[in-house]
Design a protein around this motif. Structure first.
Motif, PDB file in Angstrom:
ATOM      1  N   SER A 193       0.859  -1.186   0.000  1.00 41.14           N
ATOM      2  CA  SER A 193       0.000   0.000   0.000  1.00 41.14           C
ATOM      3  C   SER A 193       0.887   1.225   0.000  1.00 41.14           C
ATOM      4  O   SER A 193       1.983   1.208   0.574  1.00 41.14           O
ATOM      5  CB  SER A 193      -0.871   0.027   1.253  1.00 41.14           C
ATOM      6  N   THR A 194       0.400   2.279  -0.636  1.00 41.24           N
ATOM      7  CA  THR A 194       1.131   3.547  -0.595  1.00 41.24           C
ATOM      8  C   THR A 194       0.214   4.613  -0.014  1.00 41.24           C
ATOM      9  O   THR A 194      -0.997   4.576  -0.238  1.00 41.24           O
ATOM     10  CB  THR A 194       1.561   3.993  -2.004  1.00 41.24           C
ATOM     11  N   GLY A 195       0.781   5.536   0.688  1.00 38.82           N
ATOM     12  CA  GLY A 195      -0.009   6.642   1.240  1.00 38.82           C
ATOM     13  C   GLY A 195       0.523   7.004   2.618  1.00 38.82           C
ATOM     14  O   GLY A 195       0.645   6.126   3.476  1.00 38.82           O
ATOM     15  N   ASP A 196       0.868   8.277   2.797  1.00 38.42           N
ATOM     16  CA  ASP A 196       1.447   8.696   4.073  1.00 38.42           C
ATOM     17  C   ASP A 196       0.447   8.676   5.214  1.00 38.42           C
ATOM     18  O   ASP A 196       0.816   8.731   6.382  1.00 38.42           O
ATOM     19  CB  ASP A 196       2.060  10.100   3.933  1.00 38.42           C
ATOM     20  N   GLU A 197      -0.848   8.606   4.871  1.00 37.60           N
ATOM     21  CA  GLU A 197      -1.875   8.594   5.918  1.00 37.60           C
ATOM     22  C   GLU A 197      -2.085   7.191   6.506  1.00 37.60           C
ATOM     23  O   GLU A 197      -2.845   7.018   7.452  1.00 37.60           O
ATOM     24  CB  GLU A 197      -3.207   9.134   5.358  1.00 37.60           C
ATOM     25  N   LEU A 198      -1.425   6.183   5.925  1.00 35.38           N
ATOM     26  CA  LEU A 198      -1.734   4.792   6.308  1.00 35.38           C
ATOM     27  C   LEU A 198      -0.874   4.299   7.458  1.00 35.38           C
ATOM     28  O   LEU A 198       0.343   4.496   7.474  1.00 35.38           O
ATOM     29  CB  LEU A 198      -1.528   3.871   5.098  1.00 35.38           C
ATOM     30  N   GLY A 260      -3.641   2.704  -4.168  1.00 32.08           N
ATOM     31  CA  GLY A 260      -3.419   4.119  -3.867  1.00 32.08           C
ATOM     32  C   GLY A 260      -2.378   4.717  -4.797  1.00 32.08           C
ATOM     33  O   GLY A 260      -1.567   4.009  -5.418  1.00 32.08           O
ATOM     34  N   GLY A 261      -2.456   6.039  -4.926  1.00 31.09           N
ATOM     35  CA  GLY A 261      -1.408   6.746  -5.662  1.00 31.09           C
ATOM     36  C   GLY A 261      -1.520   6.707  -7.168  1.00 31.09           C
ATOM     37  O   GLY A 261      -0.558   7.027  -7.858  1.00 31.09           O
ATOM     38  N   VAL A 262      -2.684   6.304  -7.690  1.00 25.60           N
ATOM     39  CA  VAL A 262      -2.799   6.323  -9.162  1.00 25.60           C
ATOM     40  C   VAL A 262      -3.781   7.371  -9.673  1.00 25.60           C
ATOM     41  O   VAL A 262      -3.971   7.503 -10.875  1.00 25.60           O
ATOM     42  CB  VAL A 262      -3.183   4.925  -9.736  1.00 25.60           C
ATOM     43  N   GLY A 265      -3.202  14.020  -9.859  1.00 27.86           N
ATOM     44  CA  GLY A 265      -2.859  15.006  -8.835  1.00 27.86           C
ATOM     45  C   GLY A 265      -2.326  14.383  -7.563  1.00 27.86           C
ATOM     46  O   GLY A 265      -2.191  15.048  -6.535  1.00 27.86           O
ATOM     47  N   GLU A 266      -2.008  13.118  -7.606  1.00 28.39           N
ATOM     48  CA  GLU A 266      -1.482  12.423  -6.429  1.00 28.39           C
ATOM     49  C   GLU A 266      -0.044  12.901  -6.184  1.00 28.39           C
ATOM     50  O   GLU A 266       0.798  12.829  -7.083  1.00 28.39           O
ATOM     51  CB  GLU A 266      -1.519  10.923  -6.710  1.00 28.39           C
ATOM     52  N   ALA A 267       0.237  13.407  -4.978  1.00 24.77           N
ATOM     53  CA  ALA A 267       1.576  13.926  -4.704  1.00 24.77           C
ATOM     54  C   ALA A 267       2.467  12.820  -4.172  1.00 24.77           C
ATOM     55  O   ALA A 267       2.770  12.755  -2.995  1.00 24.77           O
ATOM     56  CB  ALA A 267       1.488  15.067  -3.695  1.00 24.77           C
TER      57      ALA A 267
HETATM   58 MG    MG Z   1      -2.677   8.078  -1.683  1.00 25.87          MG
END
Ligand code: MG
Ligand code: AMP
Length: 416
Positions: A193-198, A260-262, A265-267
């Motif tokens: 998974s990708t995402g700094d909120e995870l 995630g991340g696709v 505007g995904e930073a």
């Molecule tokens: Mg994300």
């Protein structure tokens, strides 16, 4: 995928579900490595050869009942008739003599039918006095007999290449006397998974953070397919971490899946890394939920970049990833199981995209099967998937649905 064929995919907006599915499935090729395994180890895997029967099963014509083996011509037409019991036949202990007209053999279930007999009268239908039985006129020539080869006939293709080995198949292989068969090796699938909120389970949640649920639903969907799973956890949104995760995943697996991340505007560094390492296209599919999807190759591994929203992950997995994985695992793909059922809910819908609604199939009070929505359909409402037992599929060109209209339904169990 496993063999380096050029990708014929293109960056596309507004690809239909059918177009995306056929592009993806056309790229999937079975893993070439085949293992010869002891039959029990083949459970859940896909045949890499046709299984031909070298024997008849059953190998001999035998009785389906405990009773008396007779010649069908001795069945009386009106009144009762009597026959002499001249021998006893047990399963596995054939009688090599002959039964003549007016005679019969006491026979047990599985016992080989003696020469001169073709019919079994079950013991409950017979009156026996010493070695004389009395039978009535109500029997049919040939009844209660299992013919040699009626289950599996010699020379017949019993199971085709690509067939999944399930419990019944194990029994069929055993009844053919086969100890080993060739199956495709298990597919290896790495995901992260990708995402700094995870955050992962066990960690505490800070402001704005959520637990990573996608890795768990993915784990569940992948487990049911019988693939080998490499769970790489949550990868932080740092260039080096993302890069090394993709490199490790592609080296160790046939397929890499991320969530995630696709979206636009995904930073994050996912897109950048994929541009460097692979041949990946970013699609916007005319569907709801699950619009963004990335698909292609990283080194020799197939890559699926699923959206981050938890429901979208499950919908895109079932609609696009699952069949591709099955093809790569060596399966013969069957048409999707769809039902047409009256809807108990109404839906707003404009033509131009496919909508997947989480639904519940149930029987109404008259026993008639209907389907209704689980309620709120936001792509973050994962509990709707837990409550649902099907997708209601509103087709690309369909408009709104009124209560009572017939809709297309894909039951969840039918996905495997
Ligand atoms: Mg994300
Ligand atoms: P993204 O596609 O990365 O923009 O994510 C879309 C939404 O899905 C955001 O609200 C994310 O927080 C959420 N999301 C992304 N990955 C996960 C995950 N592994 N588990 C749960 N929610 C996620």
């Amino acid at each position: 995928m496993t063999n380096p064929e050029p990708l014929i995919i293109i960056n596309q907006s507004n690809l239909s579900v059918d177009e995306a599915r056929s592009l993806i499935e056309s790229q999937a090729k079975p893993v070439s490595c085949v293992n010869k395994v002891e039959i029990r180890s083949s459970l859940g895997r896909f045949l890499a050869e046709d299984i031909l029967s070298k024997i008849n099963v059953p190998s001999h014509t035998n009785s389906a009942m405990d009773g008396y083996a007779i010649n069908g011509n001795d069945i009386p037409t009106n009144a009762a008739a009597t026959l002499n019991v001249t021998c006893t036949v047990l399963a596995g202990q054939p009688f090599n003599g002959k039964i003549n007209s007016g005679e019969c053999a006491r026979i047990m279930t599985g016992g080989m039918m003696p020469e001169g007999t073709d019919t079994v009268i079950m013991q409950e239908d017979v009156e026996r006095n010493n070695d004389i039985i009395t039978i009535q006129a109500c029997h049919r020539k040939g009844q209660n007999v299992r013919q040699a080869g009626e289950d599996l006939a010699i020379g017949q293709v019993i199971l085709e290449k690509g067939h999944k080995i399930m419990p019944a198949e194990l029994g069929v292989l055993a009844s053919l006397g086969l100890s080993e068969i060739k199956v495709h090796r298990r597919l290896r699938v790495a995901f992260f998974s990708t995402g700094d909120e995870l955050r992962s389970i066990g960690e505490s949640l800070g402001d704005g953070e959520i637990y990573d649920s996608n890795r768990y639903s993915l784990y569940g969907m992948l487990s049911r397919l019988g693939v080998d799973i490499i769970d790489m956890g949550v990868i932080a949104d740092r260039r080096e971490d993302i890069q090394s995760a993709f490199i490790a995943a592609a080296e160790n697996a046939d397929v890499v899946i991320t969530s995630g991340g696709v979206s636009v505007g995904e930073a994050d560094f996912v897109k950048e890394t994929l541009d460097e390492l692979g041949e990946v296209k970013f699609w916007k599919i005319a569907m709801k939920p699950g619009r963004p999807l990335a698909f292609g190759k990283i080194k020799n591994a197939a890559f699926f970049g699923l959206p981050g929203n938890p429901v979208a992950v499950m919908v895109t997995f079932y609609q696009f990833v699952q069949n591709a994985l099955l093809i790569m695992a060596g399966a013969n793909i069957k048409p999707r199981l769809q039902l047409r059922l009256p809807s108990n809910s109404s839906f707003k819908k404009a033509p131009g995209r496919t909508t997947f609604i989480r639904g519940i199939i149930s029987n109404d009070k008259d026993g008639k099967m209907t389907v209704c929505s689980t309620g709120q359909q936001g792509s973050g409402i994962l509990n709707s998937m837990a409550q649902a037992n099907c997708f209601i599929v509103l087709g690309h060109d369909d408009g709104p649905v009124n209560k009572g209209d017939i809709v297309t339904v894909e039951p969840f169990e039918g996905f495997i």
